[in-house]
Design an enzyme around this catalytic site. Structure first.
Site, PDB file in Angstrom:
ATOM      1  N   ARG A   2      57.929  34.093  23.923  1.00 39.73           N
ATOM      2  CA  ARG A   2      56.795  34.801  24.530  1.00 39.73           C
ATOM      3  C   ARG A   2      56.749  34.425  26.000  1.00 39.73           C
ATOM      4  NH1 ARG A   2      51.017  36.526  22.342  1.00 39.73           N
ATOM      5  NH2 ARG A   2      50.293  37.569  24.220  1.00 39.73           N
TER       6      ARG A   2
ATOM      7  N   ARG B  38      50.632  32.528  21.791  1.00 33.16           N
ATOM      8  CA  ARG B  38      50.108  33.172  20.578  1.00 33.16           C
ATOM      9  C   ARG B  38      51.189  34.066  20.008  1.00 33.16           C
ATOM     10  NH1 ARG B  38      46.069  34.073  24.291  1.00 33.16           N
ATOM     11  NH2 ARG B  38      46.899  36.108  24.900  1.00 33.16           N
TER      12      ARG B  38
ATOM     13  N   ASP C 272      55.242  39.685  27.675  1.00 30.45           N
ATOM     14  CA  ASP C 272      53.872  39.636  28.180  1.00 30.45           C
ATOM     15  C   ASP C 272      53.857  39.349  29.682  1.00 30.45           C
ATOM     16  OD1 ASP C 272      51.137  39.713  28.076  1.00 30.45           O
ATOM     17  OD2 ASP C 272      50.887  37.768  27.116  1.00 30.45           O
TER      18      ASP C 272
ATOM     19  N   ASN D 134      47.416  47.981  21.091  1.00 27.54           N
ATOM     20  CA  ASN D 134      47.555  48.499  22.463  1.00 27.54           C
ATOM     21  C   ASN D 134      47.009  49.926  22.627  1.00 27.54           C
ATOM     22  OD1 ASN D 134      50.746  46.834  23.210  1.00 27.54           O
ATOM     23  ND2 ASN D 134      48.650  46.177  23.636  1.00 27.54           N
TER      24      ASN D 134
ATOM     25  N   ARG E 147      49.631  41.295  34.873  1.00 21.24           N
ATOM     26  CA  ARG E 147      49.384  40.232  35.861  1.00 21.24           C
ATOM     27  C   ARG E 147      50.410  40.275  36.989  1.00 21.24           C
ATOM     28  NH1 ARG E 147      49.358  35.667  31.693  1.00 21.24           N
ATOM     29  NH2 ARG E 147      49.818  37.427  30.347  1.00 21.24           N
TER      30      ARG E 147
ATOM     31  N   HIS F  16      54.751  47.481  34.124  1.00 22.99           N
ATOM     32  CA  HIS F  16      55.476  47.994  32.952  1.00 22.99           C
ATOM     33  C   HIS F  16      56.808  48.622  33.387  1.00 22.99           C
ATOM     34  CE1 HIS F  16      52.015  47.066  30.593  1.00 22.99           C
ATOM     35  NE2 HIS F  16      51.261  48.060  31.022  1.00 22.99           N
TER      36      HIS F  16
ATOM     37  N   ARG G 299      48.793  48.403  37.311  1.00 19.96           N
ATOM     38  CA  ARG G 299      49.388  47.716  36.150  1.00 19.96           C
ATOM     39  C   ARG G 299      50.673  48.401  35.670  1.00 19.96           C
ATOM     40  NH1 ARG G 299      46.576  44.337  33.052  1.00 19.96           N
ATOM     41  NH2 ARG G 299      47.604  45.151  31.203  1.00 19.96           N
TER      42      ARG G 299
ATOM     43  N   SER H 116      50.098  36.966  18.379  1.00 23.05           N
ATOM     44  CA  SER H 116      49.492  38.285  18.571  1.00 23.05           C
ATOM     45  C   SER H 116      50.007  39.345  17.589  1.00 23.05           C
ATOM     46  CB  SER H 116      49.711  38.764  20.012  1.00 23.05           C
ATOM     47  OG  SER H 116      49.107  37.889  20.919  1.00 23.05           O
TER      48      SER H 116
ATOM     49  N   ARG I 215      43.956  50.388  24.860  1.00 20.92           N
ATOM     50  CA  ARG I 215      43.993  50.241  26.338  1.00 20.92           C
ATOM     51  C   ARG I 215      43.543  51.548  27.007  1.00 20.92           C
ATOM     52  NH1 ARG I 215      48.537  46.119  28.499  1.00 20.92           N
ATOM     53  NH2 ARG I 215      48.065  44.482  27.002  1.00 20.92           N
TER      54      ARG I 215
HETATM   55  C1  FPP Z   1      52.323  43.183  27.781  1.00 19.85           C
HETATM   56  O1  FPP Z   1      51.967  42.925  29.117  1.00 19.85           O
HETATM   57  C2  FPP Z   1      53.289  44.276  27.730  1.00 19.85           C
HETATM   58  C3  FPP Z   1      53.082  45.463  27.108  1.00 19.85           C
HETATM   59  C4  FPP Z   1      51.820  45.779  26.408  1.00 19.85           C
HETATM   60  C5  FPP Z   1      54.084  46.536  27.140  1.00 19.85           C
HETATM   61  C6  FPP Z   1      55.522  46.138  27.201  1.00 19.85           C
HETATM   62  C7  FPP Z   1      56.294  47.287  27.730  1.00 19.85           C
HETATM   63  C8  FPP Z   1      57.383  47.230  28.520  1.00 19.85           C
HETATM   64  C9  FPP Z   1      58.045  45.975  28.864  1.00 19.85           C
HETATM   65  C10 FPP Z   1      57.992  48.446  29.125  1.00 19.85           C
HETATM   66  C11 FPP Z   1      58.380  49.536  28.207  1.00 19.85           C
HETATM   67  C12 FPP Z   1      59.228  49.108  27.065  1.00 19.85           C
HETATM   68  C13 FPP Z   1      60.497  49.510  26.840  1.00 19.85           C
HETATM   69  C14 FPP Z   1      61.181  49.112  25.591  1.00 19.85           C
HETATM   70  C15 FPP Z   1      61.241  50.355  27.777  1.00 19.85           C
HETATM   71  P1  FPP Z   1      50.435  43.094  29.566  1.00 19.85           P
HETATM   72  O2  FPP Z   1      50.258  44.447  30.135  1.00 19.85           O
HETATM   73  O3  FPP Z   1      49.539  42.757  28.422  1.00 19.85           O
HETATM   74  O4  FPP Z   1      50.335  41.991  30.679  1.00 19.85           O
HETATM   75  P2  FPP Z   1      49.042  41.166  31.114  1.00 19.85           P
HETATM   76  O5  FPP Z   1      48.754  40.233  29.967  1.00 19.85           O
HETATM   77  O6  FPP Z   1      49.523  40.448  32.328  1.00 19.85           O
HETATM   78  O7  FPP Z   1      47.945  42.139  31.377  1.00 19.85           O
END
Ligand code: FPP
Length: 259
Positions: free
Chosen positions: A193, A199, A25, A73, A29, A42, A38, A201, A76
């Site tokens: 996490r 959480r 997570d 997700n 941010r 990733h 954003r 989630s 989104r």
């Molecule tokens: C949560 O952060 C993260 C995700 C929904 C996606 C996780 C994906 C990756 C790490 C990259 C691709 C995966 C692989 C296996 C190559 P968020 O976007 O919810 O963060 P935030 O809470 O700060 O908005």
């Protein structure tokens, strides 16, 4: 400061979790804090995936499950979903050699039929190519939800009872485990996490019944080998009791086959 290999050697001297699940997570941010889109979070988060997977394999974790895309997700913005799917495809193509070369078995859990073909195809190909590998099992949770998994398991049990293959009295914990998407994986010992959120989630709701939970304040794109080592060291400080007293728990063999 101790080197990463010194820290890893120290970890190996004590029992490690057999199965680690990570809720990655904080990508959004991380990017927003830098004035970046954003998606950039990733992208850098994919580098953390590579580094953390390598470290987990080096220290001898048997199974690593990464929550890469939840059932929720899909809600989104379409461009973020598309960018995540592109990153997954890129990861599966680019990591093929690393995964096969290191004896890693690639696995996936979730409603995989919901993934676009351009992700499903390289995923299924790598899954098949790595199926006989006996090193660490790397499971990607994709279009995954713990409730969705429990519903799927319940439906399979209902079908078996309906067709006369199963008596209601024969429904057991072992049968439930065998019908979950995680069938065959060791019990989850540790869930990490990142990003300071506390959480689950919808992540492995059944499997985490006795897991230790470690929350890291670090945002996922900044979470690398050193941060994983810190979380594994925190796990090694915990006393696991599985519902028993502290004195009884002292006599437990650490590597229990089921929790
Ligand atoms: C949560 O952060 C993260 C995700 C929904 C996606 C996780 C994906 C990756 C790490 C990259 C691709 C995966 C692989 C296996 C190559 P968020 O976007 O919810 O963060 P935030 O809470 O700060 O908005």
């Amino acid at each position: 400061m101790e080197s990463i290999s010194e820290l890893e050697s120290r970890l190996k001297a004590r029992p490690l979790p057999r199965h680690v699940g990570i809720i990655m997570d904080g990508n959004g941010r991380w990017a927003e804090g830098r004035g970046l889109p954003r998606v950039e979070g990733h992208r850098v988060g994919s580098d953390s995936v590579r580094e953390v997977t390598r470290c987990a394999r080096r220290v001898g974790v048997e199974a690593l499950t990464l929550y890469a895309f939840s059932s929720q997700n899909w809600a989104r913005p379409a461009d973020e979903v598309a960018a995540l799917m592109d990153l997954l495809r890129e990861y599966l193509l680019k990591e093929r050699e690393e995964i096969l070369g290191n004896g890693i078995k690639l696995n996936a859990i979730g409603e995989l039929d919901k993934l676009p073909k351009y992700v499903r195809e390289p995923l299924e190909a790598l899954r098949a190519e790595s199926a006989a590998n006996t090193g660490m099992t790397l499971t990607l949770a994709l279009s995954y939800g713990g409730r969705e998994e429990l519903v799927s398991m319940a439906r399979r049990i209902a079908e078996k009872i309906h067709s006369g293959q199963l008596e209601p009295a024969a429904v057991s914990e072992a049968l439930v485990e065998a019908l979950l998407w995680t069938a065959g994986l060791p019990p989850v010992d540790l869930v990490i996490r990142t990003s300071g959120e506390r959480r689950l989630s919808n992540f492995m709701l059944w499997q985490t019944a006795y897991a230790e939970l470690v929350f890291s304040e670090i945002l996922w794109p900044d979470f690398r080998a050193r941060e994983l080592v810190d979380c594994l060291a925190a796990f090694q400080q915990r006393e696991r009791r599985f519902g028993m007293t502290g004195a009884q728990a002292q006599t437990l063999p650490f590597r229990r086959k089921s929790s």
